[in-house]
Design an enzyme around this catalytic site. Structure first.
Site, PDB file in Angstrom:
ATOM      1  N   SER A 215     -24.289  22.327  28.677  1.00  0.00           N
ATOM      2  CA  SER A 215     -23.372  21.245  28.296  1.00  0.00           C
ATOM      3  C   SER A 215     -22.209  21.226  29.280  1.00  0.00           C
ATOM      4  O   SER A 215     -22.045  22.143  30.079  1.00  0.00           O
ATOM      5  CB  SER A 215     -22.818  21.497  26.892  1.00  0.00           C
ATOM      6  OG  SER A 215     -21.703  22.376  26.943  1.00  0.00           O
ATOM      7  N   ASP A 216     -21.393  20.202  29.248  1.00  0.00           N
ATOM      8  CA  ASP A 216     -20.145  20.252  29.995  1.00  0.00           C
ATOM      9  C   ASP A 216     -19.065  20.802  29.056  1.00  0.00           C
ATOM     10  O   ASP A 216     -19.300  21.046  27.868  1.00  0.00           O
ATOM     11  CB  ASP A 216     -19.785  18.880  30.572  1.00  0.00           C
ATOM     12  CG  ASP A 216     -18.800  18.990  31.746  1.00  0.00           C
ATOM     13  OD1 ASP A 216     -18.196  20.069  31.920  1.00  0.00           O
ATOM     14  OD2 ASP A 216     -18.621  17.998  32.481  1.00  0.00           O
ATOM     15  N   TRP A 217     -17.880  20.976  29.595  1.00  0.00           N
ATOM     16  CA  TRP A 217     -16.756  21.665  28.960  1.00  0.00           C
ATOM     17  C   TRP A 217     -16.442  21.098  27.559  1.00  0.00           C
ATOM     18  O   TRP A 217     -16.025  19.952  27.442  1.00  0.00           O
ATOM     19  CB  TRP A 217     -15.549  21.494  29.884  1.00  0.00           C
ATOM     20  CG  TRP A 217     -14.318  22.244  29.510  1.00  0.00           C
ATOM     21  CD1 TRP A 217     -13.306  21.800  28.716  1.00  0.00           C
ATOM     22  CD2 TRP A 217     -13.952  23.553  29.939  1.00  0.00           C
ATOM     23  NE1 TRP A 217     -12.338  22.758  28.622  1.00  0.00           N
ATOM     24  CE2 TRP A 217     -12.707  23.851  29.375  1.00  0.00           C
ATOM     25  CE3 TRP A 217     -14.559  24.527  30.760  1.00  0.00           C
ATOM     26  CZ2 TRP A 217     -12.042  25.050  29.587  1.00  0.00           C
ATOM     27  CZ3 TRP A 217     -13.898  25.722  30.978  1.00  0.00           C
ATOM     28  CH2 TRP A 217     -12.662  25.973  30.389  1.00  0.00           C
TER      29      TRP A 217
END
Ligand code: BGC
Length: 750
Positions: free
Chosen positions: A311-313
């Site tokens: 996932s991203d942040w």
């Protein structure tokens, strides 16, 4: 039985006759890894598995609080054990706040790996990942090359590959085996604050650069301790939001998505990229992190990607905090993992594994999904050789080698675009008295942009030692006595324009360093594309002196300059050339090099007219037409080139016939130079409105004065297909036009 005996007898006879023995089937390395992963998976309990799927940021295991880690950085041994041993966290990312020395990185990662492999029951090593996007920008003293937009301006995939190899070496030397690069979002909206992280607006160019980057990072074998796993990002549809602001809603129809947004990722998948990061945005009303059609159906089934999806942040959190599609964090985790996320960049708390474990126990996330995700994670850890060597065994004696500074310097030189050179104002005489002015002259920050020493790239105390900014490089080139520096303005405010005008009167030429300071992501959103007013005023005030003026634009996206462009005799669009950019720019200004960079984006003339080069016919309708400041592919040289004799090997082709395009390119000037020859094709009639042209091939050639070369390009008809009415790749017969330079030739596809 008789038949088997007969066969054995026959084989024995054959062996005697020709000395041939059937080779025992040796399991391939992939098969061996698959076997090891399966065995390990069978021994893991649910906590081990959900822990593997968790990625925390370094802050979580450091002294201090997340986002507030004191200097100097120290690991917190209690937190470290809680994360790694209790929750079995499988991955850690990034630095806390800013870059570290090589020694500190090695110390951190050695400690992390020691605890993971000796104190955690499973002994599984940690996968450490970092944003090493233009060199290892979080390790002190690493070599920093142009940002991706600058690399795209070189039109040189081989150079991109060499730079990625350099980054891989220095990343692994920092004991980090995974980089979150390249960015494969297509840069088709000039407002977006991450435009400079892309390879520009063209799908073909960005695909070639992206695959070269992936090959440079990964090499042939990830066990090689000079290679790292790459991470294509941000899948999918991140770069073109409705309003040009970061992480805001995008509406991208499937046809456009498949034709313009998927191909860069597909090229990188085909080049062997190991991992992918998911887009933080929402597309067509669905956050990508919750979109199974994108993360599983498209990515896995259609595109054939088998690696790890991270996932991203904090984006799983955002499914309920921002997007409003989940009722709470647990619900968000259920959606994201079921949609196809393998690892959560959680990143500042350790709730993820606990809640995911509950979800599995409640039957809301199937065990098969967990096993699939963990299999991908463990496979990568085995491929990287982390089980044998959680930290590298090799010595990195090439760290700091001069050839790497030279490689970055050459890349910076090749990345500069000379956009305007009226009356040959450039190159400047080395005996000139030069006024250097403007907000970007006296700092390395605007040369590097974001992700440099820290996230926003804006810490003046942490610039690379010994590198020259534009002012310093000009002083070194022509002697301090010949250079007067007056700042004039900051990015947005006047400082001392009058003093600049006064100094200009005593100078022969003015070098104006304009543009932007560093930024990335949401903090880089701006209310206008225009070059800030203060900088415009500086240009206008100086223009009154009548002295020749050359602007150097250091910028991450094309800031509008049409209101001052006429005042400028020369314009260098430097984009973000990195730490060697100061010297490269000075080399260009004083003729030590011959510029060869070409714009990988269309440079707009006005904020309301952001049109890419491969637009539709209707985009030109109306009084504005298509009239950018500078076109995609534009870039001048100190010599002149001519392409001629464009021809094809046939007048008509069937769908499997290669189309051979030949053309002669000649250096018609007086000095050697490099030229990028670009082959464009136009589909004259198609069932989906065809773009006015598309780049289908290019080559960069070095030619001595007077020299010419014959070039041949091969284009396959399938490369001319488009996403048709049924949202599938479609190749239609009919007339096409090939364009190189001023020439055009037609052909028919039958
Ligand atoms: C960015 C990613 C980056 C990640 C980790 C995110 O905010 O969108 O590009 O890789 O942070 O730093």
């Amino acid at each position: 039985m008789r038949r088997i005996l007969f066969l054995l007898g026959f084989l024995a006879a054959l062996t005697l006759l020709v000395g041939w023995t059937p080779e025992p089937a040796i399991p391939s390395e992939d098969q061996e890894i698959a076997k090891k992963v399966k065995e390990l998976l069978a021994k893991m309990d649910l906590m081990d598995k959900v822990g593997e799927m968790t990625q925390v940021t370094l802050d979580v295991i450091s002294v201090g609080e997340p986002y507030n880690v004191p200097d100097p950085h120290r690991l917190d041994s209690a937190k470290l054990r809680e994360a790694l041993v209790k929750y079995r966290v499988g991955s850690v990312l990034n630095c806390s706040g800013h870059e570290y020395s090589l020694e500190h990185w090695r110390e951190i990662i050695t400690t992390i790996q020691r605890i993971a492999t000796t104190e955690k029951e499973s002994g599984i090593p940690v996968l450490y990942g970092i944003d090493a996007i233009h060199g290892v920008n979080y390790t002190e003293g690493a070599n920093l090359h142009p940002q991706q937009i600058g690399l795209a301006a070189t039109f040189d995939p081989n150079l991109a590959k060499q730079l990625a190899q350099m980054t891989a070496y220095q990343c692994r030397a920092s004991y980090i085996p995974w980089t979150f690069a390249p960015v494969l979002d297509i840069g088709r909206d000039a407002r977006w604050p991450r435009l400079w992280e892309t390879f520009g607006e063209d799908v073909f160019l960005a695909s070639r650069m992206g695959e070269a980057f992936v090959q440079g990072f990964e090499g042939d074998d990830l066990k090689d301790e000079t290679q790292v796993a790459s991470c294509m990002k941000h899948f999918l549809g991140y770069s073109t939001t409705l309003r040009g602001k970061d992480r805001t809603q995008a509406w991208i129809p499937e046809r456009q998505l498949r034709e313009y947004f998927v191909p860069t990722f597909q090229a990188a998948v085909d080049a062997g990229a190991s991992t992918i990061m998911i887009c933080s945005g929402e597309m067509n009303g669905i956050p990508v992190h919750a979109n199974k059609a994108i993360l599983t159906d498209l990515l896995r089934k259609d595109m054939g990607f088998e690696g790890l999806a991270v996932s991203d942040w904090a984006d799983i959190h955002y499914l309920y905090q921002r997007h409003g599609v989940a009722k709470d964090y647990k619900d968000a985790i259920r959606m994201a993992v079921n949609a196809g996320i393998d690892m959560s960049m959680t990143p500042v708390d350790i709730e993820f594994p606990k809640l995911l474990k509950e979800l599995v126990e409640e039957g809301k996330v199937p065990m098969s999904r967990i096993d699939e995700a963990v299999t991908r994670i463990l496979t990568l850890k085995f491929r990287l050789g982390l089980f044998e060597n959680p930290t590298p065994k090799m010595e990195y004696t090439d760290w700091g080698a001069e050839e790497w500074s030279n490689l970055c310097l050459n890349a910076a030189r090749d990345a500069l675009v000379l956009a305007k050179n009226n009356d040959k104002v450039l190159p400047l005489k080395k005996t000139s008295r030069v006024l250097v002015t403007g907000p970007t002259a006296n700092s390395l920050i605007p040369l590097n942009g974001g992700w440099t020493h820290n996230w926003q790239g804006d810490d003046a105390s942490r610039q690379t030692k010994g590198k020259k900014n534009i002012l310093q490089a000009i002083q070194a080139e022509i002697g301090e006595g010949n250079v007067k520096y007056v700042q004039g303005t900051s990015i947005n405010d006047e400082v001392n324009i009058k003093a600049a005008v006064k100094a200009a009167k005593k100078s022969d030429v003015i070098v104006l360093c304009l543009g932007e300071m560093s930024y990335t992501e949401t903090p880089g959103d701006r209310p206008s594309m225009n070059l800030p007013l203060a900088q415009q005023r500086l240009v206008k005030a100086l223009a009154k002196t009548g002295k020749p003026m050359v602007a150097v634009m250091t910028e991450g996206r094309p800031r509008i300059i049409s209101m001052i462009e006429e005042e400028l005799d020369g314009i260098v669009i430097a984009l973000l050339p990195g730490d060697e950019g100061g010297i490269a720019i000075s080399d260009l200004l004083f003729g030590n090099i011959n510029p060869s960079g070409k714009l990988p984006i269309t440079y707009p003339r006005s904020s309301n007219d952001l049109i890419v080069y491969d637009h539709k016919g209707t985009d030109r309708v109306g009084p504005l037409g298509f009239s950018p400041q500078f076109e995609f592919g534009h870039g001048l040289s100190y010599t002149t080139f001519e392409t001629s004799g464009l021809k094809l090997n046939a007048k008509s082709y069937r769908k499997n016939d290669p189309i051979e395009v030949s053309v002669k390119v000649k250096n018609t000037g007086k000095v050697a130079g490099e030229e990028v020859v670009m082959v464009y094709v136009r589909d004259k009639v198609a069932s989906i409105t065809p773009p006015v042209k598309r780049l289908r091939a290019f080559d960069k050639v070095l030619l001595m004065a007077g020299e010419s070369k014959d070039l041949t390009f091969t284009i396959l008809p399938s490369e001319l297909s488009f996403i048709g009415v049924e949202n599938e790749w479609t190749l239609e017969e009919g007339m096409f036009e090939v364009m190189v330079g001023e020439e055009k030739v037609e052909f028919e596809l039958k």
